[in-house]
Scaffold this active site. Sequence first.
Site, PDB file in Angstrom:
ATOM      1  N   LYS A  57       0.799  -1.081   0.125  1.00 36.89           N
ATOM      2  CA  LYS A  57      -0.043   0.060   0.028  1.00 36.89           C
ATOM      3  C   LYS A  57       0.943   1.239  -0.028  1.00 36.89           C
ATOM      4  O   LYS A  57       0.330   2.422  -0.343  1.00 36.89           O
ATOM      5  CB  LYS A  57      -1.094   0.000   1.203  1.00 36.89           C
ATOM      6  CG  LYS A  57      -1.607  -1.205   1.533  1.00 36.89           C
ATOM      7  CD  LYS A  57      -2.419  -1.001   2.920  1.00 36.89           C
ATOM      8  CE  LYS A  57      -2.964  -2.372   3.079  1.00 36.89           C
ATOM      9  NZ  LYS A  57      -3.364  -2.586   4.683  1.00 36.89           N
ATOM     10  N   GLY A  58       2.294   1.142   0.292  1.00 38.85           N
ATOM     11  CA  GLY A  58       2.911   2.255   0.556  1.00 38.85           C
ATOM     12  C   GLY A  58       3.138   3.361  -0.644  1.00 38.85           C
ATOM     13  O   GLY A  58       3.567   4.466  -0.392  1.00 38.85           O
ATOM     14  N   GLU A 113       7.204   2.446  -6.520  1.00 40.48           N
ATOM     15  CA  GLU A 113       7.407   1.770  -5.156  1.00 40.48           C
ATOM     16  C   GLU A 113       7.361   3.037  -3.990  1.00 40.48           C
ATOM     17  O   GLU A 113       8.050   3.987  -4.473  1.00 40.48           O
ATOM     18  CB  GLU A 113       8.555   1.036  -5.026  1.00 40.48           C
ATOM     19  CG  GLU A 113       8.480  -0.383  -4.750  1.00 40.48           C
ATOM     20  CD  GLU A 113       7.975  -0.845  -3.550  1.00 40.48           C
ATOM     21  OE1 GLU A 113       7.334  -0.099  -2.793  1.00 40.48           O
ATOM     22  OE2 GLU A 113       8.154  -2.252  -3.259  1.00 40.48           O
ATOM     23  N   ASP A 114       7.199   2.670  -2.793  1.00 37.93           N
ATOM     24  CA  ASP A 114       7.664   3.695  -1.789  1.00 37.93           C
ATOM     25  C   ASP A 114       8.996   3.696  -1.483  1.00 37.93           C
ATOM     26  O   ASP A 114       9.681   4.657  -1.313  1.00 37.93           O
ATOM     27  CB  ASP A 114       6.708   3.618  -0.587  1.00 37.93           C
ATOM     28  CG  ASP A 114       6.924   1.995   0.058  1.00 37.93           C
ATOM     29  OD1 ASP A 114       7.639   0.833  -0.771  1.00 37.93           O
ATOM     30  OD2 ASP A 114       6.326   2.007   1.089  1.00 37.93           O
ATOM     31  N   ASP A 117      14.535  -1.026  -0.010  1.00 39.55           N
ATOM     32  CA  ASP A 117      15.395  -1.018   1.611  1.00 39.55           C
ATOM     33  C   ASP A 117      16.403  -2.173   1.291  1.00 39.55           C
ATOM     34  O   ASP A 117      17.449  -1.890   0.588  1.00 39.55           O
ATOM     35  CB  ASP A 117      14.483  -1.376   2.551  1.00 39.55           C
ATOM     36  CG  ASP A 117      14.925  -1.447   3.931  1.00 39.55           C
ATOM     37  OD1 ASP A 117      15.852  -0.739   4.151  1.00 39.55           O
ATOM     38  OD2 ASP A 117      14.665  -2.357   4.849  1.00 39.55           O
ATOM     39  N   LYS A 145      17.366   3.424   0.567  1.00 43.21           N
ATOM     40  CA  LYS A 145      18.260   3.217   1.561  1.00 43.21           C
ATOM     41  C   LYS A 145      19.422   2.316   1.091  1.00 43.21           C
ATOM     42  O   LYS A 145      19.611   1.328   1.434  1.00 43.21           O
ATOM     43  CB  LYS A 145      17.579   2.489   2.857  1.00 43.21           C
ATOM     44  CG  LYS A 145      16.705   3.177   3.751  1.00 43.21           C
ATOM     45  CD  LYS A 145      16.374   2.492   5.002  1.00 43.21           C
ATOM     46  CE  LYS A 145      14.869   2.625   5.222  1.00 43.21           C
ATOM     47  NZ  LYS A 145      14.382   1.763   6.261  1.00 43.21           N
ATOM     48  N   PHE A 166      14.492   4.040  10.152  1.00 42.91           N
ATOM     49  CA  PHE A 166      12.953   3.551   9.718  1.00 42.91           C
ATOM     50  C   PHE A 166      12.073   4.881   9.685  1.00 42.91           C
ATOM     51  O   PHE A 166      12.025   5.629  10.408  1.00 42.91           O
ATOM     52  CB  PHE A 166      12.551   2.494  10.877  1.00 42.91           C
ATOM     53  CG  PHE A 166      11.488   1.965  10.448  1.00 42.91           C
ATOM     54  CD1 PHE A 166      11.380   0.886   9.313  1.00 42.91           C
ATOM     55  CD2 PHE A 166      10.045   2.272  10.593  1.00 42.91           C
ATOM     56  CE1 PHE A 166      10.193   0.088   8.908  1.00 42.91           C
ATOM     57  CE2 PHE A 166       8.764   1.733   9.872  1.00 42.91           C
ATOM     58  CZ  PHE A 166       9.176   0.361   9.374  1.00 42.91           C
ATOM     59  N   VAL A 167      11.468   5.012   8.251  1.00 38.63           N
ATOM     60  CA  VAL A 167      10.795   6.029   8.014  1.00 38.63           C
ATOM     61  C   VAL A 167       9.324   5.935   7.857  1.00 38.63           C
ATOM     62  O   VAL A 167       8.851   4.659   7.552  1.00 38.63           O
ATOM     63  CB  VAL A 167      11.370   6.911   6.682  1.00 38.63           C
ATOM     64  CG1 VAL A 167      12.759   7.612   7.179  1.00 38.63           C
ATOM     65  CG2 VAL A 167      11.222   6.015   5.572  1.00 38.63           C
ATOM     66  N   ASP A 173       4.424   3.247   6.500  1.00 35.88           N
ATOM     67  CA  ASP A 173       3.552   3.076   7.729  1.00 35.88           C
ATOM     68  C   ASP A 173       4.573   2.482   8.788  1.00 35.88           C
ATOM     69  O   ASP A 173       5.670   1.797   8.375  1.00 35.88           O
ATOM     70  CB  ASP A 173       2.713   2.132   7.528  1.00 35.88           C
ATOM     71  CG  ASP A 173       3.241   0.587   7.298  1.00 35.88           C
ATOM     72  OD1 ASP A 173       3.743   0.573   6.261  1.00 35.88           O
ATOM     73  OD2 ASP A 173       2.800  -0.232   8.011  1.00 35.88           O
ATOM     74  N   ARG A 179       0.753   6.753   7.381  1.00 37.34           N
ATOM     75  CA  ARG A 179       0.686   6.669   6.094  1.00 37.34           C
ATOM     76  C   ARG A 179       0.120   8.051   5.603  1.00 37.34           C
ATOM     77  O   ARG A 179       0.381   8.526   4.588  1.00 37.34           O
ATOM     78  CB  ARG A 179      -0.246   5.638   5.256  1.00 37.34           C
ATOM     79  CG  ARG A 179       0.143   4.291   5.539  1.00 37.34           C
ATOM     80  CD  ARG A 179      -0.476   3.224   4.512  1.00 37.34           C
ATOM     81  NE  ARG A 179      -0.375   1.898   4.881  1.00 37.34           N
ATOM     82  CZ  ARG A 179       0.515   1.185   4.608  1.00 37.34           C
ATOM     83  NH1 ARG A 179       1.545   1.612   3.938  1.00 37.34           N
ATOM     84  NH2 ARG A 179       0.689  -0.211   5.066  1.00 37.34           N
TER      85      ARG A 179
HETATM   86  P1  IMP Z   1      12.555  -4.113   0.865  1.00 41.32           P
HETATM   87  O1  IMP Z   1      13.624  -4.659   2.225  1.00 41.32           O
HETATM   88  O2  IMP Z   1      13.429  -3.367  -0.087  1.00 41.32           O
HETATM   89  O3  IMP Z   1      12.284  -5.715   0.545  1.00 41.32           O
HETATM   90  O4  IMP Z   1      11.238  -3.487   1.415  1.00 41.32           O
HETATM   91  C1  IMP Z   1      10.182  -4.185   1.500  1.00 41.32           C
HETATM   92  C2  IMP Z   1       9.402  -3.114   2.030  1.00 41.32           C
HETATM   93  O5  IMP Z   1       9.484  -2.834   3.498  1.00 41.32           O
HETATM   94  C3  IMP Z   1       9.196  -1.863   1.432  1.00 41.32           C
HETATM   95  O6  IMP Z   1       8.378  -1.987   0.133  1.00 41.32           O
HETATM   96  C4  IMP Z   1       8.315  -1.123   2.498  1.00 41.32           C
HETATM   97  O7  IMP Z   1       6.971  -1.432   2.558  1.00 41.32           O
HETATM   98  C5  IMP Z   1       8.922  -1.556   3.785  1.00 41.32           C
HETATM   99  N1  IMP Z   1      10.009  -0.739   4.403  1.00 41.32           N
HETATM  100  C6  IMP Z   1      11.400  -0.667   4.193  1.00 41.32           C
HETATM  101  N2  IMP Z   1      11.983   0.197   4.835  1.00 41.32           N
HETATM  102  C7  IMP Z   1      11.100   0.939   5.455  1.00 41.32           C
HETATM  103  C8  IMP Z   1      10.886   2.085   6.043  1.00 41.32           C
HETATM  104  O8  IMP Z   1      11.953   2.638   6.493  1.00 41.32           O
HETATM  105  N3  IMP Z   1       9.627   2.270   6.308  1.00 41.32           N
HETATM  106  C9  IMP Z   1       8.392   1.836   6.303  1.00 41.32           C
HETATM  107  N4  IMP Z   1       8.498   0.802   5.539  1.00 41.32           N
HETATM  108  C10 IMP Z   1       9.587   0.171   5.114  1.00 41.32           C
END
Ligand code: IMP
Length: 190
Positions: A57-58, A113-114, A117, A145, A166-167, A173, A179
């Site tokens: 949903k991000g 994408e939001d 990470d 990140k 963590f944002v 969220d 959100r």
């Molecule tokens: P990934 O680690 O790149 O697979 O990220 C997976 C998901 O974790 C992202 O699409 C976000 O929904 C969530 N996420 C990662 N870092 C953050 C953060 O700092 N705040 C909120 N959600 C996060």
Amino acid sequence: MAASPTPPAWNRETDPFVELISAEAITRRVAELGARITADYAELGAGEDVVVLGVLKGSVIFMADLVRHIALPLTLDFIGVASYGDATVSSGVVQITQDLTRPIEHKHVLVVEDIVDTGHTVHYLMENLATRKPASIKLCSLLHKPERAERQVHIDYLGFTIPNKFVVGYGLDVAQRYRNLPFIGHVAQP
Ligand code: IMP
């Protein structure tokens, strides 16, 4: 009947976050990204619409603002993914929880994408979508990140690089909350 005042969903004074990127900075950057995307896809022929694909949903708030800065014919679709592990430790196991409503074969797909990470979610998603034979596929992420990267992911359009915090806000969220913050903040240590 008098409308009762709606309590604010967040309080800048008391909630445990610190502003990292202001609403104004986000607005400016989203407009820049939209202009770049518009220019890059401007050569598409008639009938070659772009499918802007939001990752639930991000990305929803970012996507809603971004598409209003893309001056091209486009359609919207959404995909839901779940990444197993807790909020701060990604396991790398990703699953599609809600699929697209229409095929993307021969379409120009822009994934929105939001945040990238660890990169596991986007890596899995881009590989999965590529098997559906789109004409092209690009990635637009609001945040990145790099310190957390476990997978190399190419981001075609990036809003902001952020430190390893963590944002929340502007779609992101913590436990489904915040959100609706108009800015991006990081969660302060208690
Ligand atoms: P990934 O680690 O790149 O697979 O990220 C997976 C998901 O974790 C992202 O699409 C976000 O929904 C969530 N996420 C990662 N870092 C953050 C953060 O700092 N705040 C909120 N959600 C996060």
